[in-house]
Enzyme design. Structure first.
Site, mmCIF file in Angstrom:
data_model
loop_
_atom_site.group_PDB
_atom_site.id
_atom_site.type_symbol
_atom_site.label_atom_id
_atom_site.label_comp_id
_atom_site.label_asym_id
_atom_site.label_seq_id
_atom_site.Cartn_x
_atom_site.Cartn_y
_atom_site.Cartn_z
ATOM 1 N N ILE A 19 0.815 -1.217 0.000
ATOM 2 C CA ILE A 19 0.000 0.000 0.000
ATOM 3 C C ILE A 19 0.848 1.267 0.000
ATOM 4 O O ILE A 19 0.316 2.371 -0.094
ATOM 5 C CB ILE A 19 -0.960 0.031 1.212
ATOM 6 N N GLY A 23 11.762 5.315 0.358
ATOM 7 C CA GLY A 23 13.172 5.079 0.098
ATOM 8 C C GLY A 23 13.781 4.061 1.027
ATOM 9 O O GLY A 23 14.712 3.334 0.649
ATOM 10 N N ASP A 136 11.380 14.513 9.812
ATOM 11 C CA ASP A 136 10.920 14.502 8.418
ATOM 12 C C ASP A 136 9.433 14.863 8.334
ATOM 13 O O ASP A 136 8.650 14.159 7.709
ATOM 14 C CB ASP A 136 11.175 13.123 7.797
#
Length: 653
Positions: A19, A23, A136
């Site tokens: 799904i 990276g 992030d």
């Protein structure tokens, strides 16, 4: 075909479909057969798993994040490691990413942006309070649920990027949200997350990113040295106060940025309650102070050293950018951008040098130098010789500050040393300490009791109720709260009470319990949320103690809390067992012992003997017999010893 599809991890998680792909790892939809629920499984990619350092950090970070428990953070259920697979099991979210939402929604209303950013900051506040920095934050890592709720995903995973040899295409999206200190490869803390959250807010408010470029390097350089357009210059309907919050969050100067998620939340909450709130103090903090240093001659040596220092800084930034954003564009193009920036800097220095060499004169015109009045009261400052009759002190607002006492000046504009010839007004902020209040303990109270307690604090709190299932807290009682007990709260704060809705009721597909031991069957049933009632037992050819029947058939539908009964094997019915020795026992004792062993009893009496006074003289058969067999006992008068009376007694009497 993906090698994991259809695979069972740890005999528990059945991988169904891919799904999501990133990276570092891929995300799969999976079924947990132990708890009969759908989950998301993030599996570290094979090339990353070959690096032992990345594997170790993947495990350590995942276990740390598993300790987080917040309604705005995707829950981590399990962390597992094997010889060739590293994975974490997470809550499966029924929703889309914020990036997808913005693409589908088009132009977002600022109220909607406010709704989302407040939830994002609550998630960051919770994580930062436990020492976890996301690293992030971007719309791709923020999930929007169908009910408008927000959950932040991938906490603690992004740091693995630094351990990888090269960055993947997935990481390129991050450069638009990266903080300046992160781009330089410096140490980062919670304020880096705040910067990235500010960029996300900017994108929601304006529909565009603050910095764009034809390469990741050019975007990273803009984060270091450029100031984006104010959101209101792109969309006129963006409120000024919300714009100021956004610009402070994404200030390149880390010391001028919000120091914590809680501090940013405070301004967001104040704005939410009053969109016309005065947040001009932010503009003051972000503004560059007037340069009062007199013009002076700059030697060629100083210019040479400045050029050398700038060159070294650019080389350092290039190396840092290479390690952070490798593989995005050709080396030739990246170097061209860096060279252009460097050449521009050198040209500026050269022009400054020529202008100075042309003979700028030192301005010696008299002016008034601003004294330092921070820490004084307004009355004390007005009595200073350098103030009296020269400067006017104007109080433009009050703020809390733990370093000052109430009434003391906490900031001034212009700052000490500034020379002014006109505009002789010093604007100041004064400390106004408010009485501190703290979130009380509400866990264990009923919803009504907790509401009364909070309303009696007279803080005009916005109380929200969030139902949450619990296996331990009775229905209707508070499990926990946000902010947590002991956290500082202020007037008008939003408080969420997580109230138990009882045990979570979910559908259960009944597995095959046959041939399991009674203990194992009971353990599995309770894990599935079923209630096991008292078992029955029957003779069978199956091993003693194993399940030979279940009250709900295999594959049947039930729900958590339903009752199930097992039938347990007593072993084969025709097994022969030892016959108890009942010689010398009276009738009642002999019958009881033989019937308890599984036999039926038949009685034979000697002539003239009364059964109540008789004892067993012999029985047949002896040795062993099948359960249910008939044992015949022969009763007679008790043995008599010489000189005794007719009354029987035992040999020890």
């Amino acid at each position: 075909m993906d090698k994991y599809i259809g695979k069972m991890l740890d005999d528990r998680y059945e991988i169904i479909e891919l799904i999501g792909a990133g990276g570092m790892a891929n995300v799969y939809k999976a079924k947990c057969h132990r708890l009969n629920r759908m989950v998301a499984v993030k599996i570290l990619k094979a090339d990353m798993a070959e690096n032992e350092e990345i594997r170790r950090r993947f495990r350590d970070e995942s276990r740390a994040v598993a300790q987080l428990s917040h309604s705005n953070i995707v829950s981590v259920y399990d962390v597992s490691s094997s010889a060739d697979t590293e994975y974490i099991v997470m809550e499966l979210i029924d929703g889309i990413t914020l990036k997808q939402y913005m693409a589908r929604r088009g132009e977002m209303d600022w109220r909607e942006s406010l709704h989302f950013i407040i939830q994002i900051m609550h998630a960051l506040e919770h994580a930062h309070s436990r020492g976890i920095v996301h690293r992030d934050i971007k719309p791709q890592n923020i999930m929007v649920l169908r009910d408008g709720g927000v959950k932040v995903a991938d906490f603690g995973i992004a740091c693995l990027q630094n351990a990888a040899q090269t960055m993947t295409q997935d990481a390129l999206g991050s450069v638009h949200y990266i903080s300046p200190e992160q781009a330089r490869g410096e140490h980062i803390d919670a304020r880096s997350d705040i910067y990235s959250a500010g960029v996300v807010l900017y994108e929601m408010l304006t529909g565009r990113l603050p910095f764009e470029g034809d390469s990741a390097v050019s975007v990273a350089i803009q984060h270091l040295s450029s100031v984006p357009l104010a959101p209101s210059e792109i969309r006129e309907d963006v409120p000024k106060a919300l714009e100021l919050i956004c610009m402070k969050a994404m200030c390149a100067n880390i010391s001028k940025r919000y120091s914590s998620a809680s501090e940013m939340l405070e301004d967001l909450e104040n704005f939410r309650k009053n969109p016309d709130v005065d947040l001009e103090y932010i503009r003051e903090e972000l503004s560059e102070k007037e340069d009062t240093e007199p013009t002076r001659y700059i030697s060629k040596k100083e210019i040479s050293e400045a050029v050398k220092s700038k060159k070294e800084a650019m080389e350092k930034m290039e190396k840092s950018t290479k390690s952070s954003i490798a593989g995005t564009k050709t080396e030739k193009k990246r170097m061209a951008i860096l060279f252009g920036a460097f050449a521009g800097t050198m040209l500026a220095i050269f022009l400054v040098f020529n202008l100075i060499s042309g003979g700028f004169k030192n301005d010696t015109t008299d002016g008034h130098k601003v004294p330092n009045i921070v820490g004084m009261t307004v009355e004390e400052a007005e009595r200073l010789e350098d103030i009296k009759g020269i400067f006017k002190i104007e109080v433009i607002g009050t703020r809390e500050d733990s370093q000052f006492s109430e009434g003391q000046i906490i900031s001034q504009d212009p700052v000490e040393g500034t020379v002014r010839k006109n505009n002789l007004t010093i604007q100041v902020y004064v400390c106004a300490n408010e009485e501190k209040s703290f979130m009380p303990v509400t866990a264990g109270m009923t919803e009504a009791e907790a509401k009364v307690l909070l309303k009696n604090m007279d803080l005009n709190l916005s109380i929200q109720i969030q139902p949450k299932s619990s296996d331990t807290v009775p229905k209707g009682q508070v499990i926990t709260s946000s902010p947590s007990a002991g956290s500082p709260i202020k007037k008008g704060y939003s408080v969420i009470l997580y109230v138990s809705s009882g045990k979570e009721i979910v559908p259960v597909t009944i597995p095959n319990f046959f041939t399991m031991t009674e203990e194992n069957a009971k353990s599995l049933a309770e894990t599935l949320g079923l209630t096991v009632t008292a078992s029955t037992s029957e003779y069978s050819d199956e091993p003693i103690g194993t399940v030979i029947g279940q009250s709900i058939p295999v594959g049947g539908e039930a729900k958590t809390g339903d009752k199930i009964t097992f039938t347990i094997s007593k072993g084969p019915e025709n097994t022969e067992i030892a016959i108890p020795n009942v010689i010398g026992a009276n009738l009642n004792a002999a019958k009881k012992e033989l019937e308890s062993a599984g036999f039926t009893v038949e009685v034979q009496l000697e002539d003239g003997v009364v059964a109540d006074e008789a004892v067993v003289k012999s029985y047949s058969p002896t040795g062993s017999a099948k359960k249910g067999s008939t044992i015949t006992i022969y009763l007679g008068a008790p043995s008599q010893t010489p000189g005794s009376s007719d009354t029987p007694h035992d040999d020890n009497g």
